[in-house]
Scaffold this motif. Structure first.
Motif, PDB file in Angstrom:
ATOM      1  N   PRO A 105       0.816  -1.226   0.000  1.00 43.72           N
ATOM      2  CA  PRO A 105       0.000   0.000   0.000  1.00 43.72           C
ATOM      3  C   PRO A 105       0.848   1.274   0.000  1.00 43.72           C
ATOM      4  CG  PRO A 105      -0.757  -1.520   1.699  1.00 43.72           C
ATOM      5  CD  PRO A 105       0.495  -2.094   1.133  1.00 43.72           C
ATOM      6  N   GLU A 106       1.999   1.218   0.687  1.00 42.33           N
ATOM      7  CA  GLU A 106       2.879   2.393   0.732  1.00 42.33           C
ATOM      8  C   GLU A 106       3.472   2.658  -0.659  1.00 42.33           C
ATOM      9  OE1 GLU A 106       3.210   4.447   3.514  1.00 42.33           O
ATOM     10  OE2 GLU A 106       4.229   5.723   2.056  1.00 42.33           O
ATOM     11  N   LEU A 107       3.818   1.602  -1.386  1.00 42.32           N
ATOM     12  CA  LEU A 107       4.343   1.762  -2.751  1.00 42.32           C
ATOM     13  C   LEU A 107       3.296   2.403  -3.661  1.00 42.32           C
ATOM     14  CD1 LEU A 107       6.252  -1.635  -3.166  1.00 42.32           C
ATOM     15  CD2 LEU A 107       7.277   0.656  -3.212  1.00 42.32           C
ATOM     16  N   LYS A 108       2.052   2.004  -3.466  1.00 44.28           N
ATOM     17  CA  LYS A 108       0.953   2.546  -4.252  1.00 44.28           C
ATOM     18  C   LYS A 108       0.777   4.049  -3.974  1.00 44.28           C
ATOM     19  CE  LYS A 108      -3.552   0.970  -5.735  1.00 44.28           C
ATOM     20  NZ  LYS A 108      -4.571  -0.056  -5.647  1.00 44.28           N
ATOM     21  N   LYS A 109       0.827   4.375  -2.686  1.00 45.45           N
ATOM     22  CA  LYS A 109       0.677   5.762  -2.253  1.00 45.45           C
ATOM     23  C   LYS A 109       1.817   6.636  -2.792  1.00 45.45           C
ATOM     24  CE  LYS A 109      -1.255   7.405   2.128  1.00 45.45           C
ATOM     25  NZ  LYS A 109      -1.438   7.007   3.542  1.00 45.45           N
ATOM     26  N   LEU A 110       3.031   6.129  -2.658  1.00 47.12           N
ATOM     27  CA  LEU A 110       4.214   6.875  -3.124  1.00 47.12           C
ATOM     28  C   LEU A 110       4.177   7.085  -4.638  1.00 47.12           C
ATOM     29  CD1 LEU A 110       6.985   5.207  -0.909  1.00 47.12           C
ATOM     30  CD2 LEU A 110       6.267   7.592  -0.816  1.00 47.12           C
ATOM     31  N   THR A 111       3.624   6.112  -5.339  1.00 41.18           N
ATOM     32  CA  THR A 111       3.478   6.245  -6.801  1.00 41.18           C
ATOM     33  C   THR A 111       2.471   7.347  -7.121  1.00 41.18           C
ATOM     34  OG1 THR A 111       3.938   3.875  -7.036  1.00 41.18           O
ATOM     35  CG2 THR A 111       2.983   4.973  -8.943  1.00 41.18           C
ATOM     36  N   ALA A 112       1.326   7.321  -6.428  1.00 46.43           N
ATOM     37  CA  ALA A 112       0.280   8.334  -6.642  1.00 46.43           C
ATOM     38  C   ALA A 112       0.797   9.736  -6.310  1.00 46.43           C
ATOM     39  CB  ALA A 112      -0.937   7.996  -5.798  1.00 46.43           C
ATOM     40  N   GLU A 113       1.685   9.822  -5.332  1.00 43.98           N
ATOM     41  CA  GLU A 113       2.240  11.122  -4.929  1.00 43.98           C
ATOM     42  C   GLU A 113       3.369  11.595  -5.845  1.00 43.98           C
ATOM     43  OE1 GLU A 113       1.499  10.828  -0.082  1.00 43.98           O
ATOM     44  OE2 GLU A 113       3.200   9.818  -0.986  1.00 43.98           O
ATOM     45  N   GLY A 114       3.800  10.708  -6.736  1.00 42.29           N
ATOM     46  CA  GLY A 114       4.861  11.075  -7.681  1.00 42.29           C
ATOM     47  C   GLY A 114       6.268  10.999  -7.115  1.00 42.29           C
ATOM     48  N   PHE A 115       6.431  10.341  -5.975  1.00 45.98           N
ATOM     49  CA  PHE A 115       7.776  10.219  -5.398  1.00 45.98           C
ATOM     50  C   PHE A 115       8.531   9.018  -5.962  1.00 45.98           C
ATOM     51  CE2 PHE A 115       5.706  12.395  -1.592  1.00 45.98           C
ATOM     52  CZ  PHE A 115       6.122  13.651  -2.013  1.00 45.98           C
ATOM     53  N   ILE A 116       7.780   8.064  -6.472  1.00 48.15           N
ATOM     54  CA  ILE A 116       8.404   6.920  -7.136  1.00 48.15           C
ATOM     55  C   ILE A 116       7.625   6.640  -8.421  1.00 48.15           C
ATOM     56  CG2 ILE A 116       9.246   5.884  -4.977  1.00 48.15           C
ATOM     57  CD1 ILE A 116       7.033   3.815  -5.108  1.00 48.15           C
ATOM     58  N   THR A 117       8.238   5.881  -9.291  1.00 49.20           N
ATOM     59  CA  THR A 117       7.559   5.499 -10.525  1.00 49.20           C
ATOM     60  C   THR A 117       7.914   4.044 -10.799  1.00 49.20           C
ATOM     61  OG1 THR A 117       7.207   6.131 -12.820  1.00 49.20           O
ATOM     62  CG2 THR A 117       9.456   6.349 -12.007  1.00 49.20           C
ATOM     63  N   PHE A 118       7.169   3.384 -11.669  1.00 47.99           N
ATOM     64  CA  PHE A 118       7.515   1.989 -11.969  1.00 47.99           C
ATOM     65  C   PHE A 118       7.389   1.685 -13.448  1.00 47.99           C
ATOM     66  CE2 PHE A 118       2.914   1.797 -11.138  1.00 47.99           C
ATOM     67  CZ  PHE A 118       2.463   1.014 -12.194  1.00 47.99           C
TER      68      PHE A 118
END
Ligand code: FER
Length: 183
Positions: free
Chosen positions: A43-56
């Motif tokens: 869930p944290e990875l999902k949140k960080l992706t939505a916030e634009g701090f990480i990408t995949f």
């Protein structure tokens, strides 16, 4: 405060990682002093992706198994740096149930107190021995772990602090055991 967020951003500085890779880090070195459950990481990875701090990017593993490979974005790097450089007040003393028992030691007989403290001493010595093994491993596998410029310097820092803490705990336990035996 989502501290897990920063642990993940920090890990991604190593380069591209899958959710499974990140989970593995929490089972290894980092997990020795900062644990996170498998169920919290995704869930944290999902949140960080939505916030634009990480990408995949989606990678194919084997013939059709898809996995997401995460990387840090420039914004993620800035977010991590902002946290790392932020000066925090020292946290409240970490709760230690053994210290609460120690506080109520007068409810015990001398023999019971001796047994409780001896048990704690044995376990703390085991923990110290594990830490000493990790330290030995680190120092033999790494050229200059004790140098600021080494990528292992962070590991060196947490390990030496843990060693210091356990040695201090042991010397305190030995001091108290001597007082108990003298009574
Ligand atoms: C290690 C790195 C850190 C390790 C332990 C720690 C046993 C820290 C432990 C603690 O603070 O209790 O590789 O190995």
């Amino acid at each position: 405060m989502r501290i897990l967020k920063y642990a993940i951003l920090g890990l991604l500085r190593k380069g591209e990682l899958s959710g499974y890779d990140i989970s593995s880090y929490f089972k290894e070195e980092l997990g020795q002093f900062w644990s996170a459950k498998h169920s919290q990481i995704y869930p944290e990875l999902k949140k960080l992706t939505a916030e634009g701090f990480i990408t995949f990017r989606t990678a194919i593993q084997g013939t059709k198994l898809e996995k997401k490979m995460y990387t840090l974005t420039d914004n993620g790097e800035r977010e991590l740096c902002a946290w790392l450089t932020k000066k925090d007040p020292i946290p409240e003393t970490v709760k230690d149930e053994f210290m609460l028992k120690a506080y109520f030691i007068s409810a015990l007989t001398n023999e019971e107190a001796d047994e409780l403290f001896t048990d704690q001493l044995v376990k703390r010595k085991e923990k110290l021995s594990d830490l000493e093994n990790s330290y030995h491993e680190l120092m033999t596998s790494s050229e200059e772990a004790d140098s600021f410029s080494s990528p292992d310097f962070g590991h060196y820092l947490v390990l030496t602090k843990a060693l210091e803490r356990e040695r201090n705990y042991i010397s305190w336990l030995e001091h108290i055991l001597a007082l108990i035996k003298k009574a």
